[in-house]
Design a protein around this motif. Structure first.
Motif, mmCIF file in Angstrom:
data_model
loop_
_atom_site.group_PDB
_atom_site.id
_atom_site.type_symbol
_atom_site.label_atom_id
_atom_site.label_comp_id
_atom_site.label_asym_id
_atom_site.label_seq_id
_atom_site.Cartn_x
_atom_site.Cartn_y
_atom_site.Cartn_z
ATOM 1 N N THR A 153 0.838 -0.810 0.562
ATOM 2 C CA THR A 153 0.085 0.315 -0.303
ATOM 3 C C THR A 153 0.821 1.572 0.310
ATOM 4 O O THR A 153 2.056 1.268 0.211
ATOM 5 C CB THR A 153 -0.802 0.315 1.319
ATOM 6 O OG1 THR A 153 -0.200 0.062 2.347
ATOM 7 C CG2 THR A 153 -1.890 -0.974 1.106
ATOM 8 N N LEU A 161 -3.415 3.172 -0.856
ATOM 9 C CA LEU A 161 -4.077 2.842 -2.228
ATOM 10 C C LEU A 161 -3.275 1.244 -2.490
ATOM 11 O O LEU A 161 -1.919 1.057 -1.865
ATOM 12 C CB LEU A 161 -3.640 3.577 -3.504
ATOM 13 C CG LEU A 161 -4.249 5.067 -3.769
ATOM 14 C CD1 LEU A 161 -3.182 5.366 -5.060
ATOM 15 C CD2 LEU A 161 -5.578 5.018 -4.473
ATOM 16 N N ASP A 202 -4.611 1.146 -10.117
ATOM 17 C CA ASP A 202 -5.201 1.133 -8.182
ATOM 18 C C ASP A 202 -6.406 1.261 -8.050
ATOM 19 O O ASP A 202 -6.142 1.010 -6.804
ATOM 20 C CB ASP A 202 -4.021 1.700 -7.681
ATOM 21 C CG ASP A 202 -3.427 2.724 -8.326
ATOM 22 O OD1 ASP A 202 -4.772 3.518 -8.124
ATOM 23 O OD2 ASP A 202 -2.222 3.458 -8.159
ATOM 24 N N THR A 229 -8.400 -2.274 -7.293
ATOM 25 C CA THR A 229 -8.930 -0.691 -7.173
ATOM 26 C C THR A 229 -10.783 -1.607 -5.631
ATOM 27 O O THR A 229 -10.742 -0.788 -5.165
ATOM 28 C CB THR A 229 -10.092 -0.841 -7.910
ATOM 29 O OG1 THR A 229 -8.969 0.149 -9.118
ATOM 30 C CG2 THR A 229 -11.487 -0.119 -7.876
ATOM 31 N N THR A 232 -8.538 -1.070 -2.692
ATOM 32 C CA THR A 232 -8.220 0.830 -2.570
ATOM 33 C C THR A 232 -9.734 1.070 -1.983
ATOM 34 O O THR A 232 -9.743 1.755 -0.795
ATOM 35 C CB THR A 232 -7.894 1.214 -3.869
ATOM 36 O OG1 THR A 232 -6.814 0.837 -4.116
ATOM 37 C CG2 THR A 232 -8.319 3.025 -3.070
ATOM 38 N N ASN A 236 -10.433 2.664 2.419
ATOM 39 C CA ASN A 236 -11.158 3.938 2.958
ATOM 40 C C ASN A 236 -12.255 3.996 2.712
ATOM 41 O O ASN A 236 -12.664 4.805 3.142
ATOM 42 C CB ASN A 236 -10.504 4.419 1.639
ATOM 43 C CG ASN A 236 -8.876 4.713 1.039
ATOM 44 O OD1 ASN A 236 -8.421 5.743 1.606
ATOM 45 N ND2 ASN A 236 -8.248 4.020 -0.160
#
Length: 336
Positions: A153, A161, A202, A229, A232, A236
């Motif tokens: 990451t 990411l 990503d 993706t 990610t 988040n």
């Protein structure tokens, strides 16, 4: 049918029966389909082609063991780190003692395979060389390093990411995407609506847009990018639909208020405008009336002509001499 690519031409001249062998991360070459066996790939378009031909095809990210395979051929990628990941993955999925051949173009760094295999404790010998390519052979064994250890990451745009060596711009935010996001900041509507991130990599564009209340659908032909993706967005605390897709292939007739992309133009070391051209030409079929396509590209690429011939106009939102951000809006005249 004769082999078309240099690496397959080298394989074609071997006194080998490859009919039950599996091809790992192969190029597009119809000779491979005729030679038989199955395929393991991180490219959705390759998997689609093999399945359409009635052949066995497996995702690069599957962890399912592969039994009863007489051997495998790994096509060494231009990314050294990705090549290492493939070797680790094959050591995990194939039985110990399985014959493995590794082939690649000399300019692509295939000769480094000797050091990589030695570091893993695997013996290796050169089998053949021709067509500016080299073929090595070894046997797989269990190794102490896990394939998943290559995931990492990094922080960019106040986001965390996920990244894999098989993803574009591994471990860093590329300058083109940075320009795209800074440009979007000034041009994004208060209510972005439905947005397609085409070639999601990503996931930075998807996550950035999701933070700004866009309803995100993200697609990529690269299965490593699809996985990155998804990770990610989850990391988040964001939402979005992420699909493997060869440009628009998984989207049927779905339409979006906006399509955003940093499209690729390389296939390994070869320039390939095909995916970007399909992205632009088919965009009117996937935009709502008044919807917009915004993409970033190297300034030297011939996209303005494609955009103007498809949409009747083309606007440059940003230009830093290296990259340009283009925007087109779908008018009623060009709506399909």
């Amino acid at each position: 049918m004769n082999a078309q690519t240099p690496v397959c031409q080298l394989l074609e001249r071997q006194a080998m029966d490859y009919r039950q062998w599996w091809w790992v991360a192969p190029p597009q070459d119809d000779w491979l389909l005729e030679a038989g066996g199955g395929v393991i790939s991180g490219d959705q378009s390759v998997l689609d082609a093999w399945r359409a031909s009635g052949k066995s095809a497996g995702s690069a990210l599957s962890t399912e063991p592969l039994e009863d395979i007489p051997g495998a051929v790994l096509f060494w990628p231009k990314s050294h780190a990705l090549g290492e990941w493939w070797l680790l993955s094959l050591c995990e999925r194939l039985p110990a003692g399985t014959p493995l051949q590794v082939v690649g173009e000399n300019q692509g760094g295939v000769k480094r395979v000797l050091k990589v295999l030695a570091a893993l404790g695997l013996g290796c010998r050169k089998r053949d060389s021709a067509r500016r390519s080299t073929l090595f052979e070894t046997r797989l064994e269990r190794v102490s390093v896990a394939a998943d250890a290559v995931w990492q990451t990094f922080e960019a745009e106040h986001l965390t990411l996920a990244s894999h060596p098989g993803v574009f711009g591994h471990g860093k935010l590329d300058d083109g995407t940075r320009l795209l996001l800074s440009t979007l900041e000034a041009h994004l509507p208060d209510a972005p609506g439905t947005v397609l991130d085409l070639g999601c990599g990503d996931g930075v564009i998807s996550a950035w847009l999701s933070e700004r209340r866009a309803n995100i659908t993200a697609v990529d032909v690269n299965l490593f990018a699809v996985a990155a993706t998804r990770c990610t967005l989850q990391t988040n605390g964001l939402t979005g639909e992420v699909l493997p897709s060869d440009v628009y292939s998984a989207l049927d007739e779905r339409r979006f208020d906006m399509i955003v992309s940093n499209p690729p133009f390389h296939q390994e070391r070869t320039i390939d405008y095909g995916p970007a051209a399909r992205l632009i030409r088919a965009a009117p079929q996937h935009l709502t009336p008044g919807g917009q396509l915004i993409l970033v590209a190297n300034a030297f690429l011939p996209y303005p002509d494609l955009l103007e011939s498809t949409f009747g106009h083309c606007e440059i939102l940003a230009d830093d001499r290296r990259y340009r951000v283009y925007r087109v809006v779908l008018s009623q005249r060009h709506a399909i």
